[in-house]
Design a protein around this motif. Structure first.
Motif, short mmCIF file in Angstrom:
data_model
loop_
_atom_site.label_atom_id
_atom_site.label_comp_id
_atom_site.label_asym_id
_atom_site.label_seq_id
_atom_site.Cartn_x
_atom_site.Cartn_y
_atom_site.Cartn_z
N LEU A 37 0.84 -1.19 0.00
CA LEU A 37 0.00 0.00 0.00
C LEU A 37 0.89 1.25 0.00
CD1 LEU A 37 -2.99 0.93 0.23
CD2 LEU A 37 -2.57 1.16 2.68
N LEU A 38 0.61 2.16 -0.91
CA LEU A 38 1.35 3.42 -0.96
C LEU A 38 0.76 4.39 0.06
CD1 LEU A 38 1.58 3.98 -4.82
CD2 LEU A 38 3.39 3.17 -3.29
N GLU A 39 1.61 5.04 0.79
CA GLU A 39 1.14 6.08 1.70
C GLU A 39 0.74 7.29 0.87
OE1 GLU A 39 3.42 6.74 5.18
OE2 GLU A 39 3.91 4.62 5.43
N GLU A 40 -0.06 8.17 1.47
CA GLU A 40 -0.61 9.32 0.75
C GLU A 40 0.45 10.14 0.01
OE1 GLU A 40 -3.76 10.23 0.05
OE2 GLU A 40 -4.43 8.40 1.03
N PRO A 41 1.58 10.50 0.64
CA PRO A 41 2.58 11.29 -0.11
C PRO A 41 3.10 10.56 -1.35
CG PRO A 41 3.04 11.36 2.24
CD PRO A 41 1.97 10.33 2.05
N ALA A 42 3.29 9.26 -1.27
CA ALA A 42 3.76 8.49 -2.42
C ALA A 42 2.70 8.44 -3.51
CB ALA A 42 4.15 7.07 -2.00
N GLN A 43 1.44 8.35 -3.12
CA GLN A 43 0.36 8.38 -4.11
C GLN A 43 0.30 9.73 -4.81
OE1 GLN A 43 -3.55 6.74 -3.12
NE2 GLN A 43 -2.62 5.86 -1.27
N ARG A 44 0.41 10.80 -4.04
CA ARG A 44 0.39 12.15 -4.64
C ARG A 44 1.57 12.34 -5.59
NH1 ARG A 44 -1.10 13.58 0.61
NH2 ARG A 44 1.01 14.28 1.09
N ASP A 45 2.76 11.87 -5.18
CA ASP A 45 3.94 12.00 -6.04
C ASP A 45 3.77 11.21 -7.33
OD1 ASP A 45 5.07 13.57 -4.07
OD2 ASP A 45 6.49 12.03 -3.38
N ALA A 46 3.25 10.00 -7.23
CA ALA A 46 3.04 9.17 -8.42
C ALA A 46 2.03 9.82 -9.36
CB ALA A 46 2.59 7.76 -8.02
N GLU A 47 0.95 10.34 -8.80
CA GLU A 47 -0.05 11.00 -9.65
C GLU A 47 0.53 12.26 -10.28
OE1 GLU A 47 -4.65 12.65 -9.74
OE2 GLU A 47 -3.76 12.14 -7.80
N ALA A 48 1.32 13.02 -9.54
CA ALA A 48 1.94 14.22 -10.09
C ALA A 48 2.88 13.86 -11.25
CB ALA A 48 2.70 14.98 -9.00
N GLU A 49 3.65 12.81 -11.10
CA GLU A 49 4.54 12.36 -12.17
C GLU A 49 3.72 11.92 -13.38
OE1 GLU A 49 8.11 11.37 -14.20
OE2 GLU A 49 7.69 12.67 -12.50
N TRP A 50 2.65 11.17 -13.13
CA TRP A 50 1.77 10.72 -14.21
C TRP A 50 1.21 11.93 -14.97
CZ3 TRP A 50 -3.09 11.42 -15.98
CH2 TRP A 50 -3.56 10.52 -16.91
N ARG A 51 0.71 12.91 -14.22
CA ARG A 51 0.12 14.09 -14.85
C ARG A 51 1.14 14.89 -15.64
NH1 ARG A 51 -5.13 15.04 -13.68
NH2 ARG A 51 -6.00 13.83 -11.95
N SER A 52 2.39 14.92 -15.17
CA SER A 52 3.43 15.66 -15.91
C SER A 52 3.71 15.01 -17.27
CB SER A 52 4.72 15.75 -15.09
OG SER A 52 5.42 14.52 -15.09
N ILE A 53 3.45 13.73 -17.40
CA ILE A 53 3.68 13.01 -18.66
C ILE A 53 2.40 12.87 -19.47
CG2 ILE A 53 4.40 10.79 -19.65
CD1 ILE A 53 6.10 10.48 -17.01
#
Length: 155
Positions: A37-53
């Motif tokens: 399970l990803l903690e909230e900060p890791a989820q936010r970082d992953a989504e931010a990276e996804w959105r940047s691409i």
């Protein structure tokens, strides 16, 4: 990595896990996929990276796969380390319109698994390097989704 959590919430997990989230964990475990399970900060970082691409990739309808073709293309990928991350907001050009969070975010190790049964959730699947993505929406198979796109197709 684990294949199950105890009765009490895992770190970063809501105390009110949804049935869909429980079903996703069971599906992953049944398929031999280890998950964390990803903690909230890791989820936010992953989504931010996804959105940047990929965040604007669906506006102009670039080369991509939709519906069953998207699911097929996704399952052909030789990927054994990937993320499953729920969206926190909509994605332009898709049917992603988040009205509630239905699943948690996961880092997974193992083969890719079909995820069409989780079409009540708004989420993406991507390898750790974000070379491609599969986007599932609550409208899958009804209005154009899911969507599969490779990063190289954006050039």
């Amino acid at each position: 990595m684990v294949t199950a959590c105890s009765a009490s919430p895992c770190a970063g997990e809501s105390a009110f896990a949804t049935k869909l989230d429980d079903d996703l964990r069971e599906c992953l475990a049944r398929s031999g996929v280890e998950w964390r399970l990803l903690e909230e900060p890791a989820q936010r970082d992953a989504e931010a990276e996804w959105r940047s691409i990929f965040g604007e990739a669906f506006r102009e309808r670039p080369r991509l796969r939709r519906g069953a073709k998207a699911e097929y293309e996704y399952l052909q990928q030789p990927c054994t380390h990937y993320l499953i991350v729920p969206f926190t907001s909509g994605v332009a050009g898709t049917a992603v319109h988040v009205y509630r969070r239905a699943i948690g975010g996961y880092e997974c190790r193992g083969g890719l698994v079909p995820l069409e049964q989780f079409c009540d959730a708004e989420f993406f699947v991507s390898p750790m390097d974000f070379d491609w993505t599969l986007v599932h929406t609550h409208e899958d198979y009804a209005f154009d989704g899911p969507y599969f796109i490779r990063r190289e197709w954006l050039r």
